[in-house]
Design a protein around this motif. Structure first.
Motif, short mmCIF file in Angstrom:
data_model
loop_
_atom_site.label_atom_id
_atom_site.label_comp_id
_atom_site.label_asym_id
_atom_site.label_seq_id
_atom_site.Cartn_x
_atom_site.Cartn_y
_atom_site.Cartn_z
N PRO A 118 0.82 -1.21 0.00
CA PRO A 118 0.00 0.00 0.00
C PRO A 118 0.86 1.26 0.00
O PRO A 118 1.94 1.27 0.59
CB PRO A 118 -0.77 -0.10 1.33
CG PRO A 118 -0.43 -1.40 1.93
CD PRO A 118 0.78 -1.94 1.26
N ARG A 119 0.38 2.27 -0.70
CA ARG A 119 1.12 3.54 -0.75
C ARG A 119 0.26 4.62 -0.10
O ARG A 119 -0.69 5.09 -0.68
CB ARG A 119 1.43 3.91 -2.19
CG ARG A 119 2.40 2.96 -2.84
CD ARG A 119 2.66 3.35 -4.29
NE ARG A 119 3.50 2.37 -4.94
CZ ARG A 119 4.83 2.41 -4.95
NH1 ARG A 119 5.47 3.36 -4.33
NH2 ARG A 119 5.51 1.48 -5.58
N THR A 120 0.64 4.98 1.13
CA THR A 120 -0.13 5.98 1.87
C THR A 120 0.71 7.25 2.04
O THR A 120 1.93 7.19 2.09
CB THR A 120 -0.50 5.45 3.26
OG1 THR A 120 0.70 5.10 3.94
CG2 THR A 120 -1.40 4.23 3.19
N GLY A 121 0.01 8.37 2.16
CA GLY A 121 0.70 9.65 2.35
C GLY A 121 1.34 10.13 1.06
O GLY A 121 1.28 9.47 0.03
N TRP A 122 1.93 11.31 1.11
CA TRP A 122 2.45 11.96 -0.09
C TRP A 122 3.55 11.15 -0.78
O TRP A 122 3.70 11.19 -1.99
CB TRP A 122 3.02 13.34 0.25
CG TRP A 122 1.97 14.40 0.36
CD1 TRP A 122 1.65 15.10 1.49
CD2 TRP A 122 1.13 14.91 -0.68
NE1 TRP A 122 0.64 16.01 1.20
CE2 TRP A 122 0.32 15.91 -0.11
CE3 TRP A 122 0.99 14.61 -2.04
CZ2 TRP A 122 -0.62 16.62 -0.85
CZ3 TRP A 122 0.06 15.31 -2.78
CH2 TRP A 122 -0.74 16.31 -2.19
N SER A 123 4.37 10.45 0.01
CA SER A 123 5.45 9.71 -0.65
C SER A 123 5.19 8.22 -0.66
O SER A 123 6.06 7.43 -1.03
CB SER A 123 6.80 10.04 0.00
OG SER A 123 6.71 10.04 1.40
N GLY A 124 4.00 7.83 -0.24
CA GLY A 124 3.64 6.41 -0.32
C GLY A 124 4.18 5.58 0.82
O GLY A 124 4.04 4.37 0.82
N ASP A 125 4.82 6.23 1.79
CA ASP A 125 5.41 5.48 2.90
C ASP A 125 5.00 6.07 4.24
O ASP A 125 5.79 6.18 5.16
CB ASP A 125 6.93 5.41 2.77
CG ASP A 125 7.57 6.80 2.75
OD1 ASP A 125 6.82 7.79 2.67
OD2 ASP A 125 8.79 6.89 2.81
N GLY A 126 3.74 6.47 4.32
CA GLY A 126 3.28 7.20 5.50
C GLY A 126 3.02 6.37 6.73
O GLY A 126 2.88 6.91 7.82
N ALA A 127 2.96 5.05 6.58
CA ALA A 127 2.54 4.22 7.73
C ALA A 127 3.67 3.36 8.28
O ALA A 127 4.48 2.84 7.51
CB ALA A 127 1.38 3.33 7.29
N PRO A 128 3.72 3.21 9.60
CA PRO A 128 4.69 2.26 10.17
C PRO A 128 4.14 0.84 10.06
O PRO A 128 3.20 0.60 9.30
CB PRO A 128 4.78 2.70 11.63
CG PRO A 128 3.42 3.24 11.92
CD PRO A 128 2.91 3.82 10.62
N GLY A 129 4.70 -0.08 10.82
CA GLY A 129 4.20 -1.46 10.81
C GLY A 129 4.26 -2.04 9.41
O GLY A 129 5.28 -1.99 8.74
N ASP A 130 3.12 -2.56 8.95
CA ASP A 130 3.09 -3.17 7.62
C ASP A 130 2.86 -2.15 6.50
O ASP A 130 2.67 -2.53 5.35
CB ASP A 130 2.02 -4.27 7.58
CG ASP A 130 0.64 -3.73 7.93
OD1 ASP A 130 0.50 -2.51 8.12
OD2 ASP A 130 -0.31 -4.53 8.02
N GLY A 131 2.84 -0.88 6.85
CA GLY A 131 2.70 0.16 5.82
C GLY A 131 1.30 0.32 5.28
O GLY A 131 1.10 1.05 4.31
N SER A 132 0.33 -0.33 5.90
CA SER A 132 -1.04 -0.30 5.37
C SER A 132 -1.80 0.94 5.84
O SER A 132 -1.37 1.63 6.77
CB SER A 132 -1.79 -1.54 5.83
OG SER A 132 -1.94 -1.51 7.24
N LEU A 133 -2.93 1.17 5.21
CA LEU A 133 -3.80 2.26 5.64
C LEU A 133 -4.24 2.03 7.09
O LEU A 133 -4.37 2.97 7.88
CB LEU A 133 -5.03 2.33 4.72
CG LEU A 133 -6.06 3.40 5.06
CD1 LEU A 133 -5.47 4.79 4.94
CD2 LEU A 133 -7.29 3.26 4.17
N ARG A 134 -4.45 0.78 7.45
CA ARG A 134 -4.86 0.43 8.82
C ARG A 134 -3.79 0.89 9.83
O ARG A 134 -4.11 1.36 10.91
CB ARG A 134 -5.08 -1.09 8.91
CG ARG A 134 -5.58 -1.56 10.26
CD ARG A 134 -5.81 -3.07 10.24
NE ARG A 134 -6.24 -3.53 11.54
CZ ARG A 134 -5.41 -3.80 12.55
NH1 ARG A 134 -4.12 -3.64 12.40
NH2 ARG A 134 -5.90 -4.22 13.70
N SER A 135 -2.53 0.74 9.44
CA SER A 135 -1.44 1.10 10.35
C SER A 135 -1.15 2.60 10.35
O SER A 135 -0.42 3.09 11.21
CB SER A 135 -0.16 0.36 9.96
OG SER A 135 -0.37 -1.02 9.98
#
Lengths: 459, 126
Positions: free
Chosen positions: A149-166
């Motif tokens: 998953p690509r979250t946030g402006w640079s696609g790396d907005g989440a910790p953990g597994d990088g998912s929207l859930r995280s």
């Protein structure tokens, strides 16, 4: 006098009986209306409650502090200027522990920029980025990639597994903390699994749930031409990365690109003289790439790009004509695939046409959402007025957005007039006790007329 | 012309996938051992450090599934989890990987589980 009293008493009890009967009828009606609980709807409702009200024992901010519902789940300087001094957004201005290295109040107030420590928390005065707040609409269509998953402006907005859930956990640590120590259980509490599930469900429920299928049978001359340019892989080349004006490549997945936004000269935040380090995008150290955002929602969610560098949608389209883009890896790559060695080169009328197309599809999405909200409100019973109010408010907001987006470029004046009328009908429905549903139906009809001005109905 | 146009799409797709999405590792530092969403327990090992080989930069941990020896590389992020002390978590070094300490390890390759991507070491006493 006693006679009068006697006469009055039966009258009063009759009134009470009528009231009692009405109440009984109301409760039985309410009982008739009650549907079996929908678990997904309940999860979304819980997520919404958390999104707007849960501070996670932190500095007072919620997700909704920056992702404002009335600003299409984003925030901008004009809106920030309307907020009271004690709004949690300004926590760095009144919490001593967050005075340094948490936000830059000047850049927040002037350009709607938020401080992020994407390259680490070990050198706070020097290592940070200043980013705009991306909207969280149409996430279901815009964050899936084969690499995750690509979250946030640079696609790396989440910790953990990088998912929207995280994502929420990273946001709490970055933005909700009481002090810069960022100790879980002291400066904030981490969201529970159940809260993460609910937040994810709520965010995925927002906005479009599917991509458009271009070309659309548009009626406006300029927007129609804009759509042609947008789809022309030899001219506008927009559809190559923003397939169907969404966030995905033709293959249907989201991707990161270095488009040279960081190389723009005269970036507003940097013109102030405030320290604004170069934003290196995805990863640490960054590779200079940023995530492709969806365009359907663009026109009413400016300013544009990760650093809010450009205020208008016309300016955002024109960016792709400039040196910054055409000298970037993406621009050079496009040039290398072009028979004439051109990246993107559009004339002013073509820039305006593409922007007009983006404005029109944004307004059509506003109308779609507004009608959806009006329909939900209309389906609510007579005694559910309180539940209808927020739906009507949001519907009126969407109509206002559509009006502003079209009127901002002199597009579809007839539709603008109709949208204005529909907005007024919706506001009247909001405050009406007896005519709410009738006025809502009328507002839907007028919005459909506005839509018909802009696009031919598909048969 | 059609072949050329579809060629652009394929080529841009290739350009786009060069960048790999991954979790924002920086806020990860502040997440206590065992609480990393979607990762802890699934893609990490949580246990106690049984052996440290300074020369080979290897750490052996004992977890419920048994003993596991894992390589720490220059790319491995090491964080000191001081949550129990109510103090901020810090960036650590190999020297802090000491026998007896509680540890959580995420693997660079979840299949082979030989190299650590990040490591959290619990510092429970001042």
């Amino acid at each position: 006098m006693p006679a009068a009293t006697r006469a009055y008493k039966p009258h009063r009890s009759a009134k009470l009986r009528v009231a009692g009967a009405l109440l009984a009828a109301a409760s039985s009606l309410a009982a008739c209306n009650s549907k079996p609980p929908d678990p997904q709807a309940a999860l979304i409702a819980k997520g919404k409650e958390i999104f707007f009200n849960e501070t996670f024992n932190g500095n007072g901010r919620t997700c909704g502090t920056c992702h404002r519902e009335e600003r299409n789940f984003a925030i901008d300087a004009a809106f920030i200027a309307t907020l009271p001094k004690n709004d949690a957004l300004f926590v760095a201005e009144f919490n001593r522990d967050l005075k340094q290295n948490f936000e830059n109040p000047r850049l927040m107030r002037e350009f709607g920029l938020i401080l992020e420590n994407l390259d680490g928390f070990d050198d706070l005065p020097n290592k940070f980025t200043m980013r705009g707040v991306p909207h969280v609409l149409a996430l279901r269509t815009s964050i899936v990639s084969p690499q995750g998953p690509r979250t946030g402006w640079s696609g790396d907005g989440a910790p953990g597994d990088g998912s929207l859930r995280s994502f929420a956990i990273g946001a709490v640590i970055q933005h909700f903390t009481k002090t810069l120590n960022r100790v879980a259980g002291v400066d904030f509490r981490l969201p529970t699994d159940a809260e993460l599930d609910a937040l994810e469900a709520f965010q995925l429920s927002l906005g479009r749930q599917a991509d458009l299928a271009l070309p659309l049978p548009l009626r406006g001359t300029v927007a129609k031409r804009g759509q042609q340019i947008f789809l022309d892989n030899g001219l506008g080349k927009c559809n190559v990365c923003h397939g169907n004006a969404g966030a995905n490549l033709a293959a249907g997945n989201n991707a990161n690109f270095n488009t040279g936004v960081e190389d723009l000269p005269d970036q507003p935040a940097r013109l102030t003289g405030e320290k604004v380090p170069r934003d290196d995008g995805l990863g640490r150290p960054g590779d200079g790439t940023f995530n492709t955002p969806p365009l359907v929602e663009a026109a009413d969610t400016g300013p544009f790009f990760h650093n809010n560098a450009i205020e208008t949608i016309e300016g955002a389209v024109a960016f792709y004509n400039g040196q910054a883009f055409n000298n970037s890896p993406s621009g050079k790559f496009l040039a290398s695939t072009d028979p004439n060695g051109v990246g993107i080169r559009l004339d002013a009328t073509q820039v305006v046409a593409v922007a007009a197309f983006l404005r029109v599809i944004n307004a059509l999405e506003n109308i779609r959402q507004s009608i959806e909200l009006l329909t939900q409100s209309e389906a609510l019973g007579f005694f559910e007025g309180e539940r209808a109010k927020p739906l009507l408010m949001r519907a009126a907001n969407e109509a206002r957005d559509a009006t502003a987006v079209l009127a901002g470029a002199g597009l579809h004046p007839q539709a603008v007039a109709l949208l204005d009328e529909s907005g007024k009908l919706t506001e009247r429905a909001e405050s009406s006790l007896f005519s709410r549903r009738g006025l809502t139906r009328e507002a839907i009809k007028v919005q459909e007329q506005a839509r018909a001005q802009m696009i031919e109905e598909r048969k | 012309m059609r072949i050329f146009l579809s060629g652009i799409g394929v080529a841009v797709a290739l350009l786009g996938v060069i960048s790999h999405a991954h979790g924002q590792k920086e806020t990860e530092r502040f997440i206590p051992i065992g609480q990393s969403p979607g990762v802890s327990q699934k893609h990490t090992s949580i246990g106690e450090i049984a052996e440290v080989d300074q020369q080979k930069q290897m750490v052996t941990i004992v977890e419920p599934a048994g003993r596991r020896t894992v390589k720490i590389t220059e790319k491995t992020r090491i964080w000191l989890d001081r949550t129990k002390l109510k103090q901020t978590n810090l960036v650590g070094s190999f020297a802090e990987l000491q026998k007896g300490r509680r540890i959580e390890m995420k693997y660079a390759d979840p299949e082979s589980r030989q190299i650590a991507d990040w490591v959290k070491v619990e510092i429970a006493q001042p």
